[in-house]
Scaffold this active site. Sequence first.
Site: not given
Ligand code: LLP
Length: 407
Positions: A272, A274, A341, A370
């Site tokens: 995890p 986010r 801009c 993020y």
């Molecule tokens: N594991 C892998 C292989 C991943 O690619 C990611 C996120 C995670 C774990 C963690 O995912 P989370 O629990 O954070 O959802 N920039 C985007 C989110 C991109 C996520 C990329 N991979 C945003 O701001 O919503």
Amino acid sequence: MFRYQDNILHCEKAALTAVSSQFDTPTYIYSQAALRQNAQAYLDDNPALVCYAIKANGNPAIIRLLGNWGMGADVTSGGELFLAQHAGIPAEKIIYSGVGKLESEIETAINAGVRALHVESEMELHLIAETAARLGRKTAVGIRINPNIYAKTHPHISTGTHGHKFGVTWEVGHRLYQFAAEHEWLTPVGMAVHIGSQIQDVEPYVKASQFLVKQADSLAAEGIQLRYLDIGGGLGIKYDDPFASPQELILEWKTTVSAPILNGGYELVMEPGRSIVGTAGVLLTEVIYTKKQGEKMFVIGDAAMNDLLRPSLYDAVHPILPVEQAAEKVETVIDLVGPVCETTDCLAKDRAIPLPQRGDQLALMHAGAYGFSMASNYNGRLKPAELLINGDEIHLIRKRETVEALL
Ligand code: LLP
């Protein structure tokens, strides 16, 4: 924890008005108590290895805290591997994922002795095998399988179907396990999926964990016994509620995904990002100007898309709260924009709030994930400062950049 006290938004015991006058804006502010609560929701009564996805927020102080509380790390570059090690996370708790690992990064990860490299293509596995043989180090690998499971989320952060670049199909994965099992310098230890991000529904994860168990069992029947199954990350947070906490969803998710995997006799890894850091951080901005253009009221703040890219990139909605609640309750519909801009430099669109004045401060909520990690120097802008608040203690955990950063 963020809340109003005497009409002033506080992070734990610190009034954000005082924080901004001491440290200026734009600034990311994180609550240690919120981090702790979210981390504990994952860690308590959980036999799984929880590998925090560093890409969500790579601040060294935050990674160190999470590591001290017992988390491992999911890294996706040599830089993130460095951050995990710098924060004292032991190599056996580090998973290295990513579709485009460089040979130099593979070499560093093998030498570091990470728990496993998660392979995302046939060519990558061959390069890992050659590198392991050259270094004379037996290397643990997992294969990231693309399970072709659709998770309802923004198309830019959906990853688990065959149209996405991530992982390999089961047909290819199966062949890669056979290759790894027979290779002198490789040991297949795990299988991973990651179906997307900001997913608020547990259901696709049930499918994903059942998928993992089924495929791992089929490998076991061929004599390839895996140690762990990795369900990835991706659990979402409630961006529409400024004070929402993800704990309940984490607890539900944790129990639901664990059952099939643990019952299947496998160790469990989760990644995890986010849901640990998202609700623990806000981006504080100060209003520079307001202007009316036709029917539109623009509030121009000192934070921009280079500080928080999510609204421009994914139409993401972050609640905006005034740091000082006005007595005046009349609301005006505004767009909160930054100085960059670009027309898409809009942090909040068509929001009804009491019209702020020059010098007022606004908090963009749920910006801990993020946020800073996607910040850039676009338009010659300097990356913001980061603060960690613990009770009434305020720690500067990243200095605001100075112009030297642009050279
Ligand atoms: N594991 C892998 C292989 C991943 O690619 C990611 C996120 C995670 C774990 C963690 O995912 P989370 O629990 O954070 O959802 N920039 C985007 C989110 C991109 C996520 C990329 N991979 C945003 O701001 O919503």
